[in-house]
Design a protein around this motif. Structure first.
Motif, PDB file in Angstrom:
ATOM      1  N   LYS A   1     -18.152   0.788  49.516  1.00 26.51           N
ATOM      2  CA  LYS A   1     -16.972   0.287  48.819  1.00 26.51           C
ATOM      3  C   LYS A   1     -16.726  -1.191  49.082  1.00 26.51           C
ATOM      4  O   LYS A   1     -16.350  -1.940  48.184  1.00 26.51           O
ATOM      5  N   GLY A   2     -16.926  -1.603  50.348  1.00 28.99           N
ATOM      6  CA  GLY A   2     -16.685  -3.012  50.687  1.00 28.99           C
ATOM      7  C   GLY A   2     -17.618  -3.939  49.943  1.00 28.99           C
ATOM      8  O   GLY A   2     -17.198  -4.993  49.447  1.00 28.99           O
ATOM      9  N   ARG A   3     -18.890  -3.581  49.870  1.00 27.77           N
ATOM     10  CA  ARG A   3     -19.856  -4.436  49.172  1.00 27.77           C
ATOM     11  C   ARG A   3     -19.535  -4.525  47.678  1.00 27.77           C
ATOM     12  O   ARG A   3     -19.618  -5.588  47.076  1.00 27.77           O
TER      13      ARG A   3
ATOM     14  N   ASN B   1     -10.346   1.866  42.000  1.00 24.25           N
ATOM     15  CA  ASN B   1     -10.380   2.919  43.020  1.00 24.25           C
ATOM     16  C   ASN B   1     -11.189   4.124  42.559  1.00 24.25           C
ATOM     17  O   ASN B   1     -11.868   4.783  43.352  1.00 24.25           O
ATOM     18  N   VAL B   2     -11.167   4.421  41.250  1.00 28.08           N
ATOM     19  CA  VAL B   2     -11.975   5.519  40.718  1.00 28.08           C
ATOM     20  C   VAL B   2     -13.451   5.180  40.807  1.00 28.08           C
ATOM     21  O   VAL B   2     -14.280   6.010  41.208  1.00 28.08           O
TER      22      VAL B   2
ATOM     23  N   GLY C   1     -19.146   4.455  45.317  1.00 26.13           N
ATOM     24  CA  GLY C   1     -19.199   3.603  46.498  1.00 26.13           C
ATOM     25  C   GLY C   1     -20.375   3.903  47.415  1.00 26.13           C
ATOM     26  O   GLY C   1     -21.114   3.005  47.819  1.00 26.13           O
ATOM     27  N   LYS C   2     -20.576   5.165  47.729  1.00 28.88           N
ATOM     28  CA  LYS C   2     -21.654   5.540  48.656  1.00 28.88           C
ATOM     29  C   LYS C   2     -23.036   5.304  48.050  1.00 28.88           C
ATOM     30  O   LYS C   2     -23.997   5.052  48.765  1.00 28.88           O
TER      31      LYS C   2
ATOM     32  N   ILE D   1      -7.897  -3.082  37.581  1.00 25.97           N
ATOM     33  CA  ILE D   1      -8.594  -2.391  36.503  1.00 25.97           C
ATOM     34  C   ILE D   1      -9.779  -3.257  36.084  1.00 25.97           C
ATOM     35  O   ILE D   1      -9.657  -4.477  35.969  1.00 25.97           O
ATOM     36  N   ILE D   2     -10.933  -2.622  35.849  1.00 27.91           N
ATOM     37  CA  ILE D   2     -12.137  -3.330  35.415  1.00 27.91           C
ATOM     38  C   ILE D   2     -12.282  -3.174  33.907  1.00 27.91           C
ATOM     39  O   ILE D   2     -12.364  -2.051  33.398  1.00 27.91           O
ATOM     40  N   TYR D   3     -12.294  -4.311  33.209  1.00 29.58           N
ATOM     41  CA  TYR D   3     -12.492  -4.317  31.768  1.00 29.58           C
ATOM     42  C   TYR D   3     -13.830  -4.974  31.442  1.00 29.58           C
ATOM     43  O   TYR D   3     -14.401  -5.684  32.263  1.00 29.58           O
ATOM     44  N   GLU D   4     -14.307  -4.751  30.241  1.00 32.19           N
ATOM     45  CA  GLU D   4     -15.542  -5.418  29.834  1.00 32.19           C
ATOM     46  C   GLU D   4     -15.321  -6.914  29.693  1.00 32.19           C
ATOM     47  O   GLU D   4     -14.267  -7.364  29.246  1.00 32.19           O
TER      48      GLU D   4
END
Length: 219
Positions: free
Chosen positions: A153-155, A140-141, A147-148, A176-179
């Motif tokens: 955000k959807g893409r 979300n961060v 996003g813009k 959460i996005i991790y490496e």
């Protein structure tokens, strides 16, 4: 039976990356003759070994001598050889800057501390790559901040992040996005880090670091 450098080259090409903890990869890191043989086998295929002492994996990438044959389509120079559109490639750079650069700073700081201890006790201490030093970014961060700028955000959520996950560049767990295994290897740190740190992304990373520090101090 001990694996040959030819067999290891085949494994790397087939899997694209292998952990540094792999028994044969560890031999590559300490046996110079074996490493040279592996690099020669890879070069014969137009590839090179991607190895960073702070990364948890090794991988294969294009050798400089083969770049034109792969990247030049006759009209323009391709930005990458894995089919990433420009906005997703830009997202990869952002994630590298937000995840890998702070991790490297922590790794270098820990190594400096360990070396100081080594000098104090008369022993040589070397830091090993550590997954605990790599921290994730909440989705979300990322979407709120970029996003813009990167297609919406959807893409990002429905197309870009799944594609990067399939390629082994990131891992997504609990929003959460991790490496992933390849994120620390796809860019040349010595070349990319100064450009990012001295540019606009550097300001954003510093702002986020300060915000995170303030949050920890008040919690």
């Amino acid at each position: 039976m001990q694996q040959t450098s030819e067999q290891l080259a085949a494994r790397l090409i087939a899997h694209r990356y292998l952990p540094r903890s792999d028994e044969v990869i560890r031999r590559v890191l300490f046996d110079l003759d074996f490493r040279v043989s592996l690099e020669n086998n890879l070069k014969a295929c137009g590839l090179r070994l991607l190895d960073n002492p702070y990364a948890s994996h090794v991988a294969v990438g294009l050798h400089q001598d083969a770049e034109r044959a792969v990247m030049d389509d006759g009209q323009q120079w391709l930005s990458n050889n894995i089919g990433l559109p420009k906005d997703t490639l830009a997202l990869t750079v952002v994630l590298w800057a937000l995840i890998i650069l702070p991790k490297r700073e922590r790794q270098l700081g820990r190594e400096a501390a360990l070396e100081s201890q080594g000098e104090l006790f008369g022993t040589l201490v070397k830091a090993e790559p550590s997954e605990e030093l790599s921290r994730g970014i909440p989705e979300n961060v990322l979407l709120e901040d970029f996003g813009k700028l990167l297609g919406g955000k959807g893409r990002i959520s429905n197309f870009a992040l799944p594609q990067l996950s399939r390629l082994g560049l990131i891992e997504r767990r609990n929003k959460i996005i991790y490496e992933g295994p390849l994120l620390d290897l796809v860019f040349d740190y010595a070349e990319m880090a100064p450009r990012i740190i001295q540019g606009a992304l550097g300001d954003l990373i510093r702002e986020q670091s300060q915000s995170a520090g303030a949050g920890q101090a008040t919690s």
